[in-house]
Write an enzyme that holds these catalytic residues in place. Structure first.
Site, PDB file in Angstrom:
ATOM      1  N   CYS A   2      12.456   3.277   8.272  1.00 53.15           N
ATOM      2  CA  CYS A   2      13.035   4.492   8.844  1.00 53.15           C
ATOM      3  C   CYS A   2      13.723   4.136  10.158  1.00 53.15           C
ATOM      4  CB  CYS A   2      12.041   5.602   9.126  1.00 53.15           C
ATOM      5  SG  CYS A   2      11.208   6.213   7.673  1.00 53.15           S
ATOM      6  N   ARG A  27      16.929  -0.194   7.862  1.00 54.45           N
ATOM      7  CA  ARG A  27      15.531   0.196   8.033  1.00 54.45           C
ATOM      8  C   ARG A  27      15.067   1.170   6.951  1.00 54.45           C
ATOM      9  NH1 ARG A  27      13.626  -1.109  13.015  1.00 54.45           N
ATOM     10  NH2 ARG A  27      11.958   0.402  12.779  1.00 54.45           N
ATOM     11  N   TRP A  75      12.875   5.702   4.797  1.00 59.62           N
ATOM     12  CA  TRP A  75      12.213   4.858   3.794  1.00 59.62           C
ATOM     13  C   TRP A  75      10.946   5.611   3.443  1.00 59.62           C
ATOM     14  CZ3 TRP A  75       7.651   2.165   2.980  1.00 59.62           C
ATOM     15  CH2 TRP A  75       7.687   1.128   2.043  1.00 59.62           C
ATOM     16  N   ASN A 101       9.602   8.014  12.776  1.00 63.82           N
ATOM     17  CA  ASN A 101       9.424   6.739  12.070  1.00 63.82           C
ATOM     18  C   ASN A 101       7.971   6.331  12.260  1.00 63.82           C
ATOM     19  OD1 ASN A 101      10.228   3.371  13.100  1.00 63.82           O
ATOM     20  ND2 ASN A 101       9.470   4.045  11.149  1.00 63.82           N
ATOM     21  N   GLY A 102       7.267   6.063  11.147  1.00 62.03           N
ATOM     22  CA  GLY A 102       5.853   5.678  11.236  1.00 62.03           C
ATOM     23  C   GLY A 102       5.054   6.475  10.232  1.00 62.03           C
ATOM     24  N   GLU A 492      10.560 -19.466  -0.697  1.00 61.00           N
ATOM     25  CA  GLU A 492      11.597 -18.660  -0.046  1.00 61.00           C
ATOM     26  C   GLU A 492      12.791 -18.454  -0.994  1.00 61.00           C
ATOM     27  OE1 GLU A 492      11.654 -16.749   2.323  1.00 61.00           O
ATOM     28  OE2 GLU A 492      13.753 -16.482   2.858  1.00 61.00           O
ATOM     29  N   LYS A 496      14.029 -14.792  -2.099  1.00 59.30           N
ATOM     30  CA  LYS A 496      15.411 -14.319  -1.909  1.00 59.30           C
ATOM     31  C   LYS A 496      15.956 -13.789  -3.230  1.00 59.30           C
ATOM     32  CE  LYS A 496      15.765 -13.895   1.466  1.00 59.30           C
ATOM     33  NZ  LYS A 496      14.771 -14.120   2.412  1.00 59.30           N
ATOM     34  N   GLU A 499      14.131 -10.445  -4.424  1.00 58.71           N
ATOM     35  CA  GLU A 499      14.271  -9.229  -3.615  1.00 58.71           C
ATOM     36  C   GLU A 499      15.677  -8.632  -3.665  1.00 58.71           C
ATOM     37  OE1 GLU A 499      13.242  -9.705   0.535  1.00 58.71           O
ATOM     38  OE2 GLU A 499      14.446 -11.499   0.768  1.00 58.71           O
ATOM     39  N   HIS A 515      -0.666 -26.088 -15.262  1.00 55.59           N
ATOM     40  CA  HIS A 515      -1.929 -25.359 -15.388  1.00 55.59           C
ATOM     41  C   HIS A 515      -1.707 -23.864 -15.633  1.00 55.59           C
ATOM     42  CE1 HIS A 515      -4.014 -28.972 -14.319  1.00 55.59           C
ATOM     43  NE2 HIS A 515      -3.303 -29.082 -13.200  1.00 55.59           N
ATOM     44  N   LYS A 614      13.807  -3.635   6.278  1.00 54.74           N
ATOM     45  CA  LYS A 614      13.804  -4.887   7.025  1.00 54.74           C
ATOM     46  C   LYS A 614      12.592  -4.991   7.941  1.00 54.74           C
ATOM     47  CE  LYS A 614      16.670  -8.173   9.221  1.00 54.74           C
ATOM     48  NZ  LYS A 614      16.397  -9.119   8.128  1.00 54.74           N
TER      49      LYS A 614
HETATM   50  C1  G6P Z   1       9.989  -7.161   5.396  1.00 56.59           C
HETATM   51  C2  G6P Z   1      11.363  -7.760   5.201  1.00 56.59           C
HETATM   52  C3  G6P Z   1      11.252  -9.270   5.042  1.00 56.59           C
HETATM   53  C4  G6P Z   1      10.497  -9.870   6.218  1.00 56.59           C
HETATM   54  C5  G6P Z   1       9.119  -9.225   6.387  1.00 56.59           C
HETATM   55  C6  G6P Z   1       8.431  -9.667   7.672  1.00 56.59           C
HETATM   56  O1  G6P Z   1       9.270  -7.245   4.216  1.00 56.59           O
HETATM   57  O2  G6P Z   1      11.999  -7.182   4.081  1.00 56.59           O
HETATM   58  O3  G6P Z   1      12.553  -9.827   4.998  1.00 56.59           O
HETATM   59  O4  G6P Z   1      10.355 -11.242   6.025  1.00 56.59           O
HETATM   60  O5  G6P Z   1       9.274  -7.803   6.465  1.00 56.59           O
HETATM   61  O6  G6P Z   1       9.163  -9.214   8.768  1.00 56.59           O
HETATM   62  P1  G6P Z   1       9.033  -9.809  10.216  1.00 56.59           P
HETATM   63  O7  G6P Z   1       9.931  -8.975  11.053  1.00 56.59           O
HETATM   64  O8  G6P Z   1       7.589  -9.651  10.613  1.00 56.59           O
HETATM   65  O9  G6P Z   1       9.437 -11.227  10.178  1.00 56.59           O
END
Ligand code: G6P
Length: 619
Positions: A2, A27, A75, A101-102, A492, A496, A499, A515, A614
């Site tokens: 948010c 956000r 969100w 937001n929260g 990673e 990527k 997501e 396994h 994010k």
């Molecule tokens: C969310 C984002 C990710 C990020 C994670 C941790 O899930 O979508 O891209 O890696 O938060 O965020 P931070 O700000 O703690 O690195």
């Protein structure tokens, strides 16, 4: 998670709110809304389901005029992402309006009480209780028809003291068009302090168009915001000195420029971001410069254990850090997802170092881990990209990455700069503890300083990456393999891809594949393997051969000059030669680009993947 924005000043508030929300859309983008206090005064609310483009259209059809207002991009947590649940939310009188937001954890209880005293709710959200609770208290502190600004502030304070959970709030009252109220606890909030105007926002990019001077609101503080004046209070309504910061980011850093998407732009910014993060880290005498850690050499020598806590992509940087710290500084390290750390039983004492990695500096799970660590008297170092973020206030020492603002939801430049930062940290620990010869430390740092050039070379020729994206046409699932430091790189790469393209991608240590996951292999499940030069290179190739024997189509990320790879795979992406422990930055860049191109080919938006945000400020 948010985004909120508020404006008061000489401009049309709706324009500023829309442009602010556009910069905060990363956000959340389930629904959006604004309210503007018109000339009458009168609260004009516009809100819609879906992305900001819908709100923009609604405002074009039904414009609003006025010089103060608040806005929100959502969100969803409580209640589906429809128009009714979109913010802003009003009280029964229609005079008090809130964006939030929260999460208000005790909202159900508050709502029941408010309903029994006659309040009527229209949405399913937790946030709506805030507007009604302010109305309730205003009724008690003031003559309802003629409340003063001070009465309103007092009612907001009383409301805040009843809230459990996390909040960043922007609040307006219809009868005070010259005033906004902002408050926060555990959710980010700043106020851009301009000339004759002020802008409340969840994050810095939303205010840069108007000012580079920012007031950071702390937990338990609220601000009374006028166009030419800004006062900060604690919850006893005692005035506090606002903490002002100058932000060096450029507005251009928050715009796409010539690029189609923020993610692509941010991938291409990595050489610059890495150079900026590494700049000045080694003095002429070979000493690594990390004074921000605020630890004496004795304290570093007395360390017995390190916990790395982080979420998502930052967790993968933690997995890389573990390998480096254990190898170079000879300290045992655990890496724990922050959401698990808090509810586990970590063995922590004053000789334990906690390194919390969070690009936003606000992730609730990670911050909860920091609080937990402090309760157990451990020292906490934060690694973050955001100046003034929550972790910068709560950690004992801070190491900044200098990536600049990252708008794409999928982390790219913040990840590689995190790797650079943890590499320097690991070398520093080794230097102070005397566990690595000085010549080797200098050689490793010199090589690390050349990594941005190597990334530039990867970015200069991406034909093989674009061609490899074809492997994923019509595919539902994939496997990413690696060994050693290649495992977090594979993790990673898989994150990527899944997501942003929504193709399932599972990362596994290559040697463990036999396994279990090998049962999944078919010609429709492509295998991506990190097969750069390493001590286990041949073993990785054997594991890859095991998948090929089961019809897998294979993409290898290999080292330039490794002739044999072409015959072993359907596609090979070559990266420049670099020492094994410094290889993650160089080998992850093609995987970022692979995810990007697969996503574009599927017609998806890499900057705003479904269901994600994010910055995650809920547990
Ligand atoms: C969310 C984002 C990710 C990020 C994670 C941790 O899930 O979508 O891209 O890696 O938060 O965020 P931070 O700000 O703690 O690195």
């Amino acid at each position: 998670m948010c985004g909120i924005v508020g404006y008061i000043g000489p401009r049309q508030a709706a324009d500023v709110l829309l442009s602010g929300l556009a910069r905060l859309e990363y956000r959340g983008y389930d629904s959006a809304g604004i309210v503007v206090n018109g000339e009458q005064p009168d609260l004009e609310v516009r809100k819609t389901e879906g992305k900001l483009a819908n709100l923009r259209q609604l405002l074009a059809d039904r414009p609003v005029q006025g010089k103060s207002g608040i806005g929100h991009t959502r969100w969803a947590t409580h209640g589906p992402p429809n128009e009714v649940n979109a913010h802003p939310h009003l009280d029964c009188s229609g005079k008090i309006v809130v964006v939030h937001n929260g999460i208000i954890e005790n909202f159900a209880q508050l709502r029941t009480q408010l309903v029994s005293s006659g309040h009527r709710f229209v949405s399913d959200t937790d946030s709506e209780v805030i507007a009604h609770l302010i109305e309730h208290y205003l009724h008690h502190v003031a003559d309802q028809d003629r409340p003063s600004e001070r009465d309103f502030l007092q009612a907001v304070t009383q409301t805040i003291m009843r809230l459990e959970g996390a909040y960043a709030l922007a609040i307006m009252h219809r009868d005070f068009p010259d005033m906004l109220v902002a408050a926060r606890k555990d959710s980010p909030l700043i106020i851009g302090h301009g000339v004759g105007e002020n802008i409340i926002a969840s994050d810095i990019p939303a205010v840069l168009e108007y000012t580079h001077e920012v007031v950071v609101l702390h937990d338990g503080e609220l601000a009374l915001v006028h166009a030419d004046d800004l006062e900060v209070f604690n919850l006893s309504l005692e005035r506090l000195e606002p903490e002002l910061m100058d932000i060096e980011w450029d507005l251009a850093d928050t715009e796409k420029g010539e690029y189609e998407d923020f993610m692509l732009k941010e991938i291409y910014e990595q050489p610059r971001a890495l150079r900026d993060t590494l700049r000045g880290r080694m003095a002429d005498d070979g000493t690594l410069q990390l004074s921000e850690l605020a630890m004496s050499d004795d304290e570093i020598r007395e360390l017995r254990h390190v916990y790395l806590i982080a979420c998502g992509t930052s967790y993968h940087a933690g997995r890389i850090a573990k390998i480096l710290i254990e190898r170079w500084a000879q300290l045992s390290v655990d890496v724990v997802a922050s959401s698990e750390f808090r509810y586990g039983s970590p063995l922590i004492d004053e000789h334990t170092l906690i390194v919390a990695i969070t690009q936003s500096g606000e992730t609730t799970d990670t911050m909860a881990g920091v609080t937990e660590a402090h309760l157990k008297r451990a020292r906490v170092i934060g690694i973050t990209n955001v100046l003034g973020s929550r972790i910068t206030r709560e950690a004992d020492g801070i190491l900044y990455t200098v990536a600049g603002p990252e708008i794409g939801v999928a982390a790219t430049k913040t990840f590689t700069t995190q790797i650079a930062a943890v590499t320097v940290l690991a070398l520093k620990l080794a230097q102070v503890r005397g566990t690595l010869p000085q010549a080797e430390i200098e050689a490793l740092f010199a090589e690390l300083s050349r990594v941005p050039d190597l990334v530039e070379r990867v970015l200069a020729d991406t034909d093989a990456i674009v061609a490899a994206a074809a492997l994923f046409e019509g595919v539902d699932s994939s496997l990413f393999l690696g060994r050693g430091i290649g495992v977090p790189v594979a993790m990673e790469g898989a994150l990527k891809l899944k997501e942003i393209s929504y193709i399932h991608a599972e990362a596994y240590p290559a040697g463990e594949m036999k396994h279990g996951p090998i049962a999944l292999i078919t010609s429709r499940v492509p295998v991506v393997a990190v097969a750069t030069s390493s001590a286990t290179h041949e073993k990785v190739l054997s594991n890859v051969a095991e998948t090929q024997a089961r019809d897998a189509r294979v993409l290898l990320v290999g080292t330039q000059g490794d002739q044999k790879l072409a015959a072993l795979a359907d596609h090979v992406i070559y990266v420049p030669e670099v020492s094994e422990l410094l290889s993650p930055i160089v080998s992850v860049v093609p995987l970022q680009l692979l995810a990007y191109h697969v996503t574009k080919a599927r017609g998806c938006n890499p900057d705003m993947p479904r269901n994600l945000a994010k910055s995650v400020t809920v547990e």
